[in-house]
Design an enzyme around this catalytic site. Structure first.
Site, PDB file in Angstrom:
ATOM      1  N   GLU A  77     -67.901  20.994  -3.400  1.00  0.00           N
ATOM      2  CA  GLU A  77     -68.783  22.071  -3.878  1.00  0.00           C
ATOM      3  C   GLU A  77     -68.366  22.514  -5.280  1.00  0.00           C
ATOM      4  OE1 GLU A  77     -67.277  21.940  -0.978  1.00  0.00           O
ATOM      5  OE2 GLU A  77     -68.661  22.479   0.653  1.00  0.00           O
ATOM      6  N   LYS A 111     -66.884  18.103   6.648  1.00  0.00           N
ATOM      7  CA  LYS A 111     -66.849  17.514   5.301  1.00  0.00           C
ATOM      8  C   LYS A 111     -67.073  16.009   5.380  1.00  0.00           C
ATOM      9  CE  LYS A 111     -63.276  20.649   3.443  1.00  0.00           C
ATOM     10  NZ  LYS A 111     -61.926  20.739   2.907  1.00  0.00           N
ATOM     11  N   LYS A 169     -57.605  24.808  -5.515  1.00  0.00           N
ATOM     12  CA  LYS A 169     -56.225  24.414  -5.246  1.00  0.00           C
ATOM     13  C   LYS A 169     -56.074  22.897  -5.316  1.00  0.00           C
ATOM     14  CE  LYS A 169     -52.766  24.573  -1.584  1.00  0.00           C
ATOM     15  NZ  LYS A 169     -52.321  25.155  -0.328  1.00  0.00           N
ATOM     16  N   HIS A 210     -76.774  52.449  10.283  1.00  0.00           N
ATOM     17  CA  HIS A 210     -78.237  52.388  10.417  1.00  0.00           C
ATOM     18  C   HIS A 210     -78.685  50.984  10.775  1.00  0.00           C
ATOM     19  CE1 HIS A 210     -78.919  56.505   9.091  1.00  0.00           C
ATOM     20  NE2 HIS A 210     -77.814  56.308   8.383  1.00  0.00           N
TER      21      HIS A 210
HETATM   22  O1  F6P Z   1     -62.336  23.730   3.326  1.00  0.00           O
HETATM   23  C1  F6P Z   1     -61.568  24.868   3.486  1.00  0.00           C
HETATM   24  C2  F6P Z   1     -60.724  25.089   2.296  1.00  0.00           C
HETATM   25  O2  F6P Z   1     -59.751  24.113   2.220  1.00  0.00           O
HETATM   26  C3  F6P Z   1     -60.094  26.466   2.280  1.00  0.00           C
HETATM   27  O3  F6P Z   1     -58.954  26.545   3.047  1.00  0.00           O
HETATM   28  C4  F6P Z   1     -59.881  26.686   0.833  1.00  0.00           C
HETATM   29  O4  F6P Z   1     -59.661  28.024   0.525  1.00  0.00           O
HETATM   30  C5  F6P Z   1     -61.195  26.150   0.283  1.00  0.00           C
HETATM   31  O5  F6P Z   1     -61.490  25.045   1.100  1.00  0.00           O
HETATM   32  C6  F6P Z   1     -61.186  25.756  -1.161  1.00  0.00           C
HETATM   33  O6  F6P Z   1     -60.234  24.780  -1.426  1.00  0.00           O
HETATM   34  P1  F6P Z   1     -59.802  24.438  -2.900  1.00  0.00           P
HETATM   35  O7  F6P Z   1     -59.198  25.657  -3.494  1.00  0.00           O
HETATM   36  O8  F6P Z   1     -58.820  23.314  -2.772  1.00  0.00           O
HETATM   37  O9  F6P Z   1     -61.036  24.011  -3.657  1.00  0.00           O
END
Ligand code: F6P
Length: 553
Positions: A220, A517, A214, A393
């Site tokens: 990452e 973070k 987003k 289980h």
């Molecule tokens: O760090 C949490 C978060 O902001 C989530 O709410 C979100 O789904 C995820 O990281 C990934 O964010 P992005 O889609 O901006 O990479």
């Protein structure tokens, strides 16, 4: 209290409705489900609701008509319906980020009108869906080819949190509807092992990377996307021209996408009014759409929309998300339940609970109210669970005989998926026999008298006794279709909404993920150089020193 900002609202635990529920809980005392069922032979049929294809049995809950009435009064007093309507209208109910919350617009029909800041967002939603469909069709048909002209055989979605869990879960759920000629893999962890394993055996010429973020700033995802790009260019012995045929982006951040080197023409857009954990029915679902095709994807959206409409219009007595939300509030507040289990009896739903963990825990894991005051009531539970028979289980022992109150949702389907090998169809009755048996055992248990009557030695009777009285919801549908998946997800989305509204928390922000973070960013250079280690607390400093030694630094 005088320093607290209340926004004119009485704190939840000082409302008369809360007090009435507390009194009622005390009166219920140790009331057992056995007694409730004995007192009302119709309970098993009376305490059921339906929404779309979902039959919901809530008879095995520690509630009476009075409980349900009092809970609905609590919902009315806390303005759940008003906040719901404000959400659907596109008001900025995510107050700490000043954003509308409009995942419901993502599945609104073409002709609908949903306005944000005076602009109808529905045409843009459908324009992106159409663009996704055209692209998905080209990939599925082989019309979209990679840099060397080969068709795409593997799609790798790189994203994390809401940009991973939703499509990864839904791909698994709808695998039987997917084009088996295209493999879809999901990479989320910054641990290089994740991408490494996803790349094993791949032909770069046949691989499409979907970078889903987003914000397009998530460390990452960007780290993995850069590594994937380097891998691709090395494998293809190509220059950056090749990227356009092998990388597309799903994002709200066109600038970030362009900076990364992805052609903005190959970006599928969404908007800041879509929360990450509410986003897999947006462009974030592109990998899923490639797998199952645009028609099936649209059936899924229709399933979501059906439950949206139910939530928006069904009266409180029939409103399933309202009911499920209220039951969670009841157990958290008055039974000190800390956890909630979701136990699907479908292997295809193996990632469903992991998906719900983000949906629920990132939404409602809050401890200040919407005005910023510390809350003095329980908020979101620990959500956990795996497919039911495997759990039986492993950890069901604790559900049956442990000391904790863990309400659980059991989700099952009357029919196995159509594509199951004929020789495996018969196993479905065994699966579902377990499904029904477990909620029965949890509710009614086995009394010491029943155990003793089987000739069990007296000293073993306590060990073999099942107290019962463990509350469960059963959700049963005819079969697991794309629409049913949409219905299930929307059901949980709105359940989480109801709870956040009652608890008076902002279910749509996630500030709790930020501190880690920031600290990681500070620590990373210390790991490399050792400089500044003395500024860390003594525990972290010693751990970092040890790490550096083990790495030979
Ligand atoms: O760090 C949490 C978060 O902001 C989530 O709410 C979100 O789904 C995820 O990281 C990934 O964010 P992005 O889609 O901006 O990479």
């Amino acid at each position: 209290m005088s320093e607290n900002r209340t926004g004119g609202r009485t704190p939840l635990d000082r409302t008369p409705q809360w007090a009435a529920l507390g009194k009622h809980r005390a009166e219920l005392g140790e009331q057992h489900l056995r007694g409730l069922f004995d007192a009302d032979p119709e309970r098993g049929s009376r305490y059921t609701l339906a929404v779309g294809d979902l039959h919901v049995d809530y008879s095995k809950h520690l509630v009476t008509d009075e409980t349900l009435g009092l809970l609905r009064e609590l919902a009315a007093a806390t303005g759940v319906a008003g906040l719901r309507d404000a959400m659907f209208r596109g008001e900025k109910i995510n107050i700490t980020e000043d954003r509308a919350v409009l995942h419901t617009a993502l599945r609104a029909p073409r002709g609908a009108v949903v306005e944000v800041d005076g602009e109808n967002v529905v045409p843009a939603v459908h324009a992106v869906l159409d663009k996704m469909a055209a692209f998905a069709d080209r990939v599925r048909s082989g019309a979209w080819t990679g840099h060397t002209g080969k068709r795409i055989r593997t799609v790798v979605n790189i994203g994390i949190g809401g940009s991973d869990l939703g499509p990864a879960m839904a791909y698994e759920v709808l695998r039987s509807y997917s084009d088996r000629g295209i493999d879809v893999r999901f990479v989320s962890n910054v641990d290089g092992a994740d991408l490494n394993e996803a790349l094993v055996g791949l032909d770069a010429a046949e691989t499409l990377f979907i970078v889903a973020s987003k914000t397009f700033t998530t460390i990452e995802t960007i780290t993995n996307a850069v590594s994937a790009k380097n891998w691709l260019l090395t494998e293809l012995r190509a220059d950056t021209d090749a990227v356009a045929k092998h990388f597309v982006a799903l994002s709200t951040n066109a600038g970030g996408v362009a900076d990364f080197g992805i052609d903005v023409a190959n970006m599928f857009e969404f908007w800041d009014w879509v929360g990450g954990r509410y986003s897999y029915d947006s462009a974030i679902g592109l990998s899923l759409m490639i797998a199952i095709g645009p028609d099936r994807f649209r059936e899924m959206l229709d399933g979501f929309h059906l439950v949206d409409e139910h939530f928006r219009t069904a009266p409180p007595e029939q409103n399933v998300p309202l009911l499920l939300g209220l039951l969670g509030v009841w157990y958290g507040a008055f039974f000190d339940a800390q956890a909630h289990a979701v136990l699907p009896y479908s292997h295809y739903l193996s990632k469903f609970t992991a998906y719900l963990q983000q949906l629920d825990m990132e939404s409602n894991g809050k401890s200040v109210d919407r005005e910023g005051n510390p809350v003095t009531w329980q908020t979101g539970p620990v959500v956990w669970g795996t497919p039911g028979t495997n759990g039986q289980h492993a950890y069901y022992q604790l559900l049956h005989q442990g000391t904790k109150v863990i309400p659980a949702d059991f989700i099952g389907f009357a029919k196995p998926v159509e594509s199951l090998l004929p020789g495996l169809v018969a196993q479905h009755d065994l699966l579902m026999a377990n499904f029904f048996a477990q909620t029965q055992a949890l509710a009614f248990g086995k009394t010491p008298e029943e155990v003793a009557a089987e000739g069990v030695p007296a000293e073993l009777v306590p060990h073999k006794t099942f107290r019962g009285n463990h509350p469960t919801t059963t959700v049963l549908a005819a079969e697991l279709t794309p629409s049913v998946l949409g219905q299930l997800v929307a059901l949980y989305e709105h359940k989480v909404f109801v709870q956040g509204a009652i608890w008076n928390i902002d279910s749509f922000d996630q500030w709790g993920v930020e501190l880690g973070k920031v600290l990681a960013k500070r620590i990373e250079p210390v790991l490399l150089t050792g400089e500044g280690v003395e500024q860390l607390d003594s525990s972290t400093a010693a751990l970092v020193e040890r790490y550096r030694t083990l790495r030979g630094r």
